[in-house]
Design a protein around this motif. Structure first.
Motif, short mmCIF file in Angstrom:
data_model
loop_
_atom_site.label_atom_id
_atom_site.label_comp_id
_atom_site.label_asym_id
_atom_site.label_seq_id
_atom_site.Cartn_x
_atom_site.Cartn_y
_atom_site.Cartn_z
N ALA A 1 9.01 2.45 14.41
CA ALA A 1 9.65 0.89 14.29
C ALA A 1 9.24 0.35 13.02
O ALA A 1 8.23 0.74 12.62
N PRO A 2 10.07 -0.10 12.47
CA PRO A 2 9.94 -0.75 11.04
C PRO A 2 8.51 -1.78 11.10
O PRO A 2 8.39 -2.45 12.38
N ASP A 3 7.64 -1.96 10.09
CA ASP A 3 6.65 -3.06 10.22
C ASP A 3 7.11 -4.23 10.47
O ASP A 3 8.28 -4.51 10.06
N LEU B 1 4.07 -7.89 -1.57
CA LEU B 1 4.10 -6.70 -0.59
C LEU B 1 5.04 -5.81 -1.15
O LEU B 1 6.28 -5.74 -0.98
N GLU B 2 4.56 -4.38 -1.63
CA GLU B 2 5.33 -3.46 -2.06
C GLU B 2 5.61 -2.52 -1.00
O GLU B 2 4.64 -1.75 -0.54
N TYR B 3 6.82 -1.94 -0.76
CA TYR B 3 7.24 -0.88 -0.07
C TYR B 3 8.18 -0.03 -0.82
O TYR B 3 9.10 -0.38 -1.70
N GLU C 1 10.02 4.61 2.42
CA GLU C 1 9.23 4.27 3.55
C GLU C 1 10.12 3.28 4.55
O GLU C 1 9.48 3.22 5.67
N GLN D 1 8.17 6.19 -9.18
CA GLN D 1 7.01 6.29 -8.63
C GLN D 1 6.41 5.24 -8.50
O GLN D 1 6.27 4.28 -9.29
N ALA D 2 5.17 4.81 -7.51
CA ALA D 2 4.46 3.58 -7.52
C ALA D 2 3.70 3.29 -8.55
O ALA D 2 3.26 2.23 -8.92
N VAL E 1 6.41 -6.78 9.20
CA VAL E 1 6.59 -7.86 8.09
C VAL E 1 8.07 -7.52 7.51
O VAL E 1 8.69 -8.61 7.20
N ARG F 1 10.53 -0.65 -3.86
CA ARG F 1 10.69 0.16 -5.06
C ARG F 1 11.77 1.17 -4.64
O ARG F 1 12.08 1.46 -3.66
#
Lengths: 208, 128
Positions: free
Chosen positions: A179-181, A166-168, A172, A138-139, A183, A133
């Protein structure tokens, strides 16, 4: 649907797997080569399937000494349907691209990842979509939420697989203090972008 | 693609509603007892997700006489969308957080915590 065996949408038999292999390239294959590429069934079973399909004219069979060579008859009336079925993953990516490109609120990136991206997904597999996003959205923006809800429902209808978005948020992804996720790392490594590019994601997650 | 559903009984509806309320109350308790709400954010959101799922079952039971069963998120969302699309979006938000929790290791942020709370409250209030 089974993305590893796309012809199972129509038929669970070896004939479908054989057609999928022949659709990959406009060239002649020996029965043994087709068997090794199909990676299931016996050589005898594959040769029987090839002969059945040759009887229908969708496969052209020629002799080269003792050997028999097979190729897809691309002039056959059914050839476009065969090629469409062999390329369902590409069709999915095209639809994803067209759908997301038409959104009023565009994401920063959209990536197909997981087993479908790796061509390993069966009909029971989830279909994973990573959507980033933009920072200025805004989410809970109603338009944004509607887009995601419609996309998830549409992709499920297109494939029969349970689509999961899967929304980021773009904000974020900054990994300056963590460390990044995993995924995100996986999506960058194995994913197929249908909006933006993996390089965009790589840049956003770069440690500062 | 035949959705897996379960026919509802009055007992099932009462039981799922009790769970929905219990999960939401437990989320509030976890929140209230924490020195810093960020410390319990993941537990809080998980309880909100469970509250939302149970409430969605109640809503589907009352309107349709059946609720979704199994792990298929879109079947559950589509079933609830027949009852009310806005509530189906709340369920989508919560299930999306569940998916994300399963994939990632980073904690949820304040914005996501608030979003989960709102979605769960909408669903539980509608189910009561």
């Amino acid at each position: 649907m089974n993305f590893a065996r796309p012809f199972t949408v129509l038929t669970p038999t070896l004939d479908g797997d054989v057609l999928e292999v022949l659709a990959r390239a406009d060239q002649e294959y020996t029965g043994r080569k087709v068997t090794s590429l199909v990676a299931r069934g016996s050589e005898r079973g594959v040769r029987d399937a090839l002969d059945r399909l040759a009887t229908q004219g969708i496969v052209i069979s020629t002799r080269a000494g003792q050997a028999k060579l097979y190729r897809l008859n691309r002039d056959h009336l059914a050839a476009p349907a065969v090629q469409t079925l062999a390329n369902l993953r590409a069709s999915l990516l095209e639809r994803l691209r067209a759908t997301v490109d038409s959104w009023d609120r565009q994401p920063v990136a959209g990536v197909l990842f997981g087993s479908v991206a790796r061509r390993e997904a069966s009909e029971d597999s989830d279909l994973d979509l990573l959507i980033i996003r933009p920072a200025d959205c805004q989410a809970d923006n109603p338009k944004w939420e509607r887009q995601l809800m419609d996309l998830q429902a549409a992709v499920t209808a297109w494939t029969g697989n349970d689509a999961r978005v899967l929304e980021y948020g773009a904000d974020e992804l900054d990994s300056s203090d963590h460390a990044p996720d995993p995924v995100i790392v996986e999506a960058i490594r194995d994913g197929v972008a249908f909006h933006g590019s993996p390089d965009d994601l790589r840049r956003m997650t770069r440690r500062r | 693609m035949t959705p897996k559903t379960v026919n509802c009984t009055e007992e099932l509806i009462k039981g799922r509603l009790k769970k929905a309320t219990q999960f939401l109350e437990a989320a509030a308790t976890v929140h209230d007892l924490a020195d810093d709400e960020a410390d319990v954010a993941d537990a809080y959101v998980t309880l909100c997700v469970h509250a939302g799922i149970a409430a969605a079952d109640v809503l589907c039971c009352r309107a349709l006489g059946e609720h979704a069963q199994g792990d298929n998120h879109n079947e559950a969302i589509a079933l609830l969308a027949k009852v009310e699309r806005k509530l189906a979006n709340d369920l989508r938000v919560l299930l999306g957080m569940k998916t994300r929790a399963g994939y990632g290791h980073s904690s949820v942020n304040a914005q996501q915590r608030k979003r989960a709370e709102r979605a769960a409250q909408h669903l539980v209030e509608a189910a009561r």
